[in-house]
Design a protein around this motif. Structure first.
Motif, short mmCIF file in Angstrom:
data_model
loop_
_atom_site.label_atom_id
_atom_site.label_comp_id
_atom_site.label_asym_id
_atom_site.label_seq_id
_atom_site.Cartn_x
_atom_site.Cartn_y
_atom_site.Cartn_z
N CYS A 142 0.84 -1.20 0.00
CA CYS A 142 0.00 0.00 0.00
C CYS A 142 0.88 1.25 0.00
O CYS A 142 0.65 2.18 -0.77
CB CYS A 142 -0.91 -0.02 1.21
N ARG A 143 1.86 1.26 0.83
CA ARG A 143 2.77 2.42 0.89
C ARG A 143 3.51 2.61 -0.43
O ARG A 143 3.71 3.73 -0.88
CB ARG A 143 3.76 2.26 2.03
N SER A 144 3.90 1.51 -1.06
CA SER A 144 4.61 1.63 -2.33
C SER A 144 3.68 2.13 -3.43
O SER A 144 4.11 2.87 -4.32
CB SER A 144 5.27 0.31 -2.73
N MET A 145 2.39 1.77 -3.37
CA MET A 145 1.41 2.29 -4.34
C MET A 145 1.32 3.81 -4.20
O MET A 145 1.32 4.53 -5.19
CB MET A 145 0.03 1.67 -4.11
N ILE A 146 1.22 4.27 -2.97
CA ILE A 146 1.13 5.71 -2.73
C ILE A 146 2.44 6.40 -3.09
O ILE A 146 2.46 7.42 -3.77
CB ILE A 146 0.70 6.00 -1.28
N ARG A 147 3.55 5.81 -2.68
CA ARG A 147 4.86 6.40 -2.93
C ARG A 147 5.12 6.61 -4.43
O ARG A 147 5.77 7.58 -4.82
CB ARG A 147 5.95 5.52 -2.31
N ALA A 148 4.58 5.73 -5.27
CA ALA A 148 4.80 5.83 -6.72
C ALA A 148 4.26 7.13 -7.30
O ALA A 148 4.75 7.62 -8.31
CB ALA A 148 4.17 4.63 -7.42
N TYR A 149 3.24 7.73 -6.65
CA TYR A 149 2.61 8.95 -7.17
C TYR A 149 2.69 10.12 -6.20
O TYR A 149 2.19 11.19 -6.49
CB TYR A 149 1.15 8.66 -7.56
N ASP A 150 3.31 9.92 -5.06
CA ASP A 150 3.42 10.94 -4.02
C ASP A 150 4.58 11.88 -4.34
O ASP A 150 5.69 11.69 -3.86
CB ASP A 150 3.62 10.25 -2.67
N THR A 151 4.31 12.89 -5.14
CA THR A 151 5.39 13.77 -5.61
C THR A 151 5.98 14.66 -4.53
O THR A 151 7.14 15.03 -4.61
CB THR A 151 4.91 14.64 -6.79
N LEU A 153 6.19 13.72 -1.36
CA LEU A 153 6.75 12.78 -0.38
C LEU A 153 6.19 12.95 1.04
O LEU A 153 6.91 12.77 2.02
CB LEU A 153 8.28 12.89 -0.36
N ASP A 154 4.88 13.26 1.13
CA ASP A 154 4.27 13.38 2.45
C ASP A 154 3.58 12.09 2.91
O ASP A 154 2.98 12.06 3.98
CB ASP A 154 3.29 14.56 2.50
N GLY A 155 3.67 11.03 2.12
CA GLY A 155 3.11 9.74 2.52
C GLY A 155 1.63 9.56 2.24
O GLY A 155 1.02 8.59 2.67
N LYS A 156 1.04 10.50 1.54
CA LYS A 156 -0.37 10.41 1.18
C LYS A 156 -0.57 11.11 -0.16
O LYS A 156 0.32 11.81 -0.64
CB LYS A 156 -1.26 11.01 2.26
N LEU A 157 -1.72 10.87 -0.76
CA LEU A 157 -2.01 11.46 -2.07
C LEU A 157 -3.00 12.62 -1.93
O LEU A 157 -4.06 12.46 -1.33
CB LEU A 157 -2.62 10.42 -3.01
N ASP A 158 -2.63 13.77 -2.50
CA ASP A 158 -3.60 14.85 -2.62
C ASP A 158 -4.32 14.66 -3.96
O ASP A 158 -4.04 13.71 -4.68
CB ASP A 158 -2.93 16.22 -2.51
N PHE A 159 -5.25 15.54 -4.27
CA PHE A 159 -6.05 15.35 -5.48
C PHE A 159 -5.19 15.33 -6.74
O PHE A 159 -5.39 14.48 -7.62
CB PHE A 159 -7.15 16.41 -5.61
#
Length: 170
Positions: A142-151, A153-159
């Motif tokens: 799950c973290r790696s899925m988020i990390r792939a698009y987390d530009t 690097l805050d550990g979560k996805l914004d819109f």
């Protein structure tokens, strides 16, 4: 499965492979058909309230095979889209509708409404859709899925990050 067109394989919002996985998950008894109850279960899970009567009226049949499911998905994803003969306005309308769909999906994943999708929220929604294997220790996945698009690097996805993920993976 040879009657599936190339257009159906490249649908805009959800990939063909994802639709096939969803179909197989919904087909609980493995008969190659999704009955109205299985389809209603999906709608209930994603927060779309339809009565069985509304669903029966819309589908006009008791079950869907995979090709019919693809057609059903295509028709609801294009619902409210006007006929377009291909001008600049058409592209703008398509883009606006696509952004609206992405935003609605973002709101489903952003369960606490804070404007971000955390790993817990991602896992929760995927679990509700039965697309997450809770038996595996998938927190790192799950973290790696988020990390792939987390530009940022805050550990979560914004819109914006979520939008990029949705538009780049379809």
């Amino acid at each position: 499965m040879s009657s599936i067109s190339q257009e159906q394989k490249t649908m805009s919002s959800i990939s063909f492979n994802d639709l096939h996985r969803i179909f197989n998950k919904l087909d609980k008894n493995g008969d190659g058909l999704i009955c109205l109850q299985e389809l209603k279960w999906l709608f209930d899970r994603i927060g779309i309230q339809l009565t069985m009567e509304e669903l029966e009226s819309f589908l006009e049949k008791p079950s869907l095979d995979f090709n019919e499911f693809l057609f059903f998905y295509e028709s609801i994803s294009k619902q409210n889209k006007g006929e377009c003969k291909g001008g600049v306005g058409c592209l703008q309308d398509d883009h606006e509708e696509e952004m609206e769909i992405v935003y609605m999906a973002f709101k489903v994943f952003d369960m606490n409404g804070d404007g971000f999708i955390s790993c817990d929220e991602l896992e929760n929604v995927l679990s509700r859709l039965e697309l997450w294997d809770a038996n595996r220790n998938d927190i790192d996945y799950c973290r790696s899925m988020i990390r792939a698009y987390d530009t940022n690097l805050d550990g979560k996805l914004d819109f914006e990050e979520f939008k990029n993920m949705m538009l780049l993976t379809t």
